[in-house]
Design an enzyme around this catalytic site. Sequence first.
Site, PDB file in Angstrom:
ATOM      1  N   SER A 193       0.774  -1.118  -0.031  1.00  0.00           N
ATOM      2  CA  SER A 193      -0.129   0.089   0.012  1.00  0.00           C
ATOM      3  C   SER A 193       0.846   1.234  -0.137  1.00  0.00           C
ATOM      4  O   SER A 193       1.749   1.288  -0.925  1.00  0.00           O
ATOM      5  CB  SER A 193      -1.019  -0.075   1.219  1.00  0.00           C
ATOM      6  OG  SER A 193      -2.055   1.065   0.979  1.00  0.00           O
ATOM      7  N   ASP A 217      -0.115  -4.158  -3.920  1.00  0.00           N
ATOM      8  CA  ASP A 217      -1.133  -3.275  -4.277  1.00  0.00           C
ATOM      9  C   ASP A 217      -0.958  -1.670  -3.591  1.00  0.00           C
ATOM     10  O   ASP A 217      -1.192  -1.221  -2.899  1.00  0.00           O
ATOM     11  CB  ASP A 217      -2.403  -3.822  -3.506  1.00  0.00           C
ATOM     12  CG  ASP A 217      -3.624  -3.253  -4.069  1.00  0.00           C
ATOM     13  OD1 ASP A 217      -3.703  -3.168  -5.223  1.00  0.00           O
ATOM     14  OD2 ASP A 217      -4.618  -3.094  -3.492  1.00  0.00           O
ATOM     15  N   HIS A 279      -7.734  -5.659  -1.016  1.00  0.00           N
ATOM     16  CA  HIS A 279      -6.219  -5.051  -0.953  1.00  0.00           C
ATOM     17  C   HIS A 279      -5.108  -5.876  -0.269  1.00  0.00           C
ATOM     18  O   HIS A 279      -4.099  -5.992  -0.905  1.00  0.00           O
ATOM     19  CB  HIS A 279      -6.708  -3.731  -0.069  1.00  0.00           C
ATOM     20  CG  HIS A 279      -5.605  -2.754  -0.115  1.00  0.00           C
ATOM     21  ND1 HIS A 279      -4.899  -2.312  -0.942  1.00  0.00           N
ATOM     22  CD2 HIS A 279      -5.017  -2.070   0.864  1.00  0.00           C
ATOM     23  CE1 HIS A 279      -3.983  -1.465  -1.012  1.00  0.00           C
ATOM     24  NE2 HIS A 279      -3.965  -1.101   0.367  1.00  0.00           N
TER      25      HIS A 279
END
Length: 341
Positions: A193, A217, A279
């Site tokens: 992230s 991601d 996610h």
Amino acid sequence: MIWLNWQWEVKLVEMKYTLALLFVSLAYTAHAVPIQEATAHYQRHIQFPGDDGLMHDVDLEDEVDEELLVGIAERNAYYLFTRLNPDSAQTLVINDADSIRNSNFNPAHNTVVVVHGWLGNQNTGINGRIRDAYLGKGDANVIVLDWRRLARSNYVTAVRGVPIVGVGLGQFVRYLVGVTGASYDRIHLVGFSLGGHLVGNAGRELEGRVARITALDPAGPLWVFNSNRINSNDGRYVEGIHTNGALIGLGYGSAIGHVDFFPNGGESQPGCLTPICDHNRAWEFFASTVSYNHLVGRECSNSLQISLNTCRGNQFPMGNDHMDKHGSGRYRVNTKRRYPY
């Protein structure tokens, strides 16, 4: 006659406007990026997941805590795990050579640095999962970066500080190499992230010398037009794994590296009912590939093939722990619903 000419001009303007909207729509769809901050699709208030497993309200126009950013990179903490200490961390300190020489760090082994995301810390799930995957397979130096002092701030402040903390990580890796004689050829930076962009900035500080960088991601909001986002120049081999990068996704949906994988289309994942699950699948997939090296993608010619699962190009493995990995292109990987996927 004047009225007819005016009417025709109005229709001509309407046609041009319609075509312009169609062009923007097609370009937006083909690019497949989460452009929350783009003018045409701007949302000031969104929800974004923290590494605490919860969705949080985020104001993309929140004030930046400039005071917090002063010296923030110096507050990073680095924790080493090896097969000699798989559960009890040893703290490594930049500019403290004894903390490194007296640890179990072995320059003959591969080194992987794991970086959590927003609101995370050293105990966040990604760290233990990836650590255990590496140490369960063989000897390795697994270093967990804890950047909680910045990560627990508001999202906008965290985004602003990511490049600073990334530079700090790069400086630490340079110091580690200088003290131990470790080779950049055996160093792999892995970030999730916001951590995905952080490891990119670390690689940039090291002038792209590290063997591998993997962005799991990488975060989407406030990164589409951000020059500090991760890119293929940040390492010798840069890989992106995109699991929730749709138009309203949490991740950055476009290619960022030499090779980018879009598991199950890159938007939503089998077995997931929430965006958080989609996610997090990025680091769950990666950890699984370290153990089994079993998820293989097919190269795709365009975004439509990725979405429709019609990719028929060359095969290429997603993730794994190989340090000599090289390649290029975009790939779709199809997985199962449950571990090891």
